[in-house]
Design an enzyme around this catalytic site. Structure first.
Site, PDB file in Angstrom:
ATOM      1  N   ILE A  94       0.859  -1.197   0.000  1.00  0.00           N
ATOM      2  CA  ILE A  94       0.000   0.000   0.000  1.00  0.00           C
ATOM      3  C   ILE A  94       0.885   1.233   0.000  1.00  0.00           C
ATOM      4  O   ILE A  94       1.760   1.387   0.863  1.00  0.00           O
ATOM      5  CB  ILE A  94      -0.961  -0.013   1.209  1.00  0.00           C
ATOM      6  CG1 ILE A  94      -1.904  -1.221   1.078  1.00  0.00           C
ATOM      7  CG2 ILE A  94      -1.751   1.288   1.300  1.00  0.00           C
ATOM      8  CD1 ILE A  94      -2.838  -1.415   2.242  1.00  0.00           C
ATOM      9  N   HIS A 111      -8.301  -3.369  -9.775  1.00  0.00           N
ATOM     10  CA  HIS A 111      -8.753  -4.089  -8.582  1.00  0.00           C
ATOM     11  C   HIS A 111      -9.824  -5.105  -8.984  1.00  0.00           C
ATOM     12  O   HIS A 111     -10.748  -4.785  -9.726  1.00  0.00           O
ATOM     13  CB  HIS A 111      -9.322  -3.082  -7.578  1.00  0.00           C
ATOM     14  CG  HIS A 111      -9.747  -3.724  -6.299  1.00  0.00           C
ATOM     15  ND1 HIS A 111      -8.839  -4.147  -5.352  1.00  0.00           N
ATOM     16  CD2 HIS A 111     -10.966  -4.055  -5.818  1.00  0.00           C
ATOM     17  CE1 HIS A 111      -9.496  -4.695  -4.341  1.00  0.00           C
ATOM     18  NE2 HIS A 111     -10.792  -4.649  -4.600  1.00  0.00           N
ATOM     19  N   ALA A 175     -11.113 -10.629 -18.069  1.00  0.00           N
ATOM     20  CA  ALA A 175     -11.786  -9.336 -18.301  1.00  0.00           C
ATOM     21  C   ALA A 175     -10.839  -8.178 -17.987  1.00  0.00           C
ATOM     22  O   ALA A 175     -10.842  -7.148 -18.679  1.00  0.00           O
ATOM     23  CB  ALA A 175     -13.043  -9.250 -17.437  1.00  0.00           C
ATOM     24  N   GLU A 176     -10.013  -8.359 -16.982  1.00  0.00           N
ATOM     25  CA  GLU A 176      -9.052  -7.308 -16.616  1.00  0.00           C
ATOM     26  C   GLU A 176      -8.106  -7.011 -17.778  1.00  0.00           C
ATOM     27  O   GLU A 176      -7.781  -5.862 -18.039  1.00  0.00           O
ATOM     28  CB  GLU A 176      -8.222  -7.737 -15.407  1.00  0.00           C
ATOM     29  CG  GLU A 176      -9.024  -7.822 -14.129  1.00  0.00           C
ATOM     30  CD  GLU A 176      -8.144  -8.018 -12.906  1.00  0.00           C
ATOM     31  OE1 GLU A 176      -7.071  -8.621 -13.006  1.00  0.00           O
ATOM     32  OE2 GLU A 176      -8.547  -7.544 -11.841  1.00  0.00           O
TER      33      GLU A 176
HETATM   34  C1  GAR Z   1      -5.186  -9.058 -10.654  1.00  0.00           C
HETATM   35  O1  GAR Z   1      -6.343  -9.816 -10.582  1.00  0.00           O
HETATM   36  C2  GAR Z   1      -5.382  -7.709  -9.995  1.00  0.00           C
HETATM   37  O2  GAR Z   1      -6.662  -7.184 -10.144  1.00  0.00           O
HETATM   38  C3  GAR Z   1      -5.142  -8.057  -8.548  1.00  0.00           C
HETATM   39  O3  GAR Z   1      -4.060  -8.950  -8.576  1.00  0.00           O
HETATM   40  C4  GAR Z   1      -4.083  -9.693  -9.804  1.00  0.00           C
HETATM   41  C5  GAR Z   1      -2.720  -9.562 -10.435  1.00  0.00           C
HETATM   42  O4  GAR Z   1      -2.578 -10.408 -11.524  1.00  0.00           O
HETATM   43  N1  GAR Z   1      -4.878  -6.877  -7.791  1.00  0.00           N
HETATM   44  C6  GAR Z   1      -5.270  -6.711  -6.539  1.00  0.00           C
HETATM   45  O5  GAR Z   1      -5.872  -7.554  -5.912  1.00  0.00           O
HETATM   46  C7  GAR Z   1      -4.908  -5.382  -5.940  1.00  0.00           C
HETATM   47  N2  GAR Z   1      -5.703  -5.105  -4.796  1.00  0.00           N
HETATM   48  P1  GAR Z   1      -1.352 -10.261 -12.535  1.00  0.00           P
HETATM   49  O6  GAR Z   1      -0.080 -10.203 -11.688  1.00  0.00           O
HETATM   50  O7  GAR Z   1      -1.388 -11.504 -13.355  1.00  0.00           O
HETATM   51  O8  GAR Z   1      -1.536  -9.022 -13.343  1.00  0.00           O
END
Ligand code: GAR
Length: 190
Positions: A94, A111, A175-176
């Site tokens: 954070i 998020h 989706a992200e």
């Molecule tokens: C993702 O789902 C992102 O939204 C989450 O961590 C994952 C990272 O995936 N972030 C959080 O929870 C932040 N509070 P990645 O390393 O494969 O991009």
């Protein structure tokens, strides 16, 4: 919010897998965007995302330090690389109010929930437990208040009866990957 113009140097903070980072790099190359991932910083040495950054010849550093030493070192790299936008992608620390104030550019985060629902951790578990019909993901501006800054883009994902936190997380992650680069396009006007 005023849009960023010109050529935008993006830094991505990660802590692990880095699949969002990977999508951002792929998208900006494919679409020749005015923003480019110039720098990747991880708070963990073993973060897979660092390997991908290396492969793509993007400056990358692991800063394995406690706050505020992490932030101090990161700020130096951000300045040195003339960063105009900081994107958090699976970054688990954070950021302090002081760091956010010292960054004279925008900071955004992805998020895995439909904010303002489920700030913080275990978002998928909480959505399933609450019996929500939809979960999803939100890209938002980072402020000193956790997961509370202005929303840039949000996408909904249906929660299926058979879902467990990991099956839901998989679909939300997909989706992200499609919304994060679009969120940066929104922030950076061409
Ligand atoms: C993702 O789902 C992102 O939204 C989450 O961590 C994952 C990272 O995936 N972030 C959080 O929870 C932040 N509070 P990645 O390393 O494969 O991009």
């Amino acid at each position: 919010m005023k849009k960023l113009t010109g050529n935008i140097n993006v830094c991505v903070f990660i802590s692990g897998r880095g699949s969002n980072l990977k999508e951002l790099i792929k998208y900006s190359k494919k679409n020749n965007t005015n923003w480019k991932v110039k720098l990747v910083i991880s708070n963990k040495k073993e973060a897979k995302g660092l390997v991908y950054a290396k492969k793509n010849k993007i400056f990358n550093y692991a800063i394995v330090k406690k706050m505020p030493q992490f932030e101090k070192k990161a700020l130096n790299y951000l300045k040195k690389n003339k960063i105009n936008l900081l994107c958090l992608a699976g970054f688990i620390k954070i950021l302090s109010k002081e760091f956010i104030q010292k960054c004279k550019f925008k900071i955004i985060n992805i998020h895995p929930s439909l904010l303002p629902k489920y700030k913080g951790l275990n978002t998928h578990e909480r959505a399933i437990k609450a019996g929500d019909k939809y979960s999803g993901s939100t890209v938002h501006y980072v402020t000193a208040k956790l997961d509370s800054g202005k929303k840039i883009i949000q996408t909904k994902v249906k929660v299926l009866k058979a879902d467990n936190p990991s099956s839901l997380a998989k679909r939300v992650l997909k989706a992200e990957h499609s919304i994060y680069p679009k969120a940066i396009d929104i922030v950076c006007e061409k």
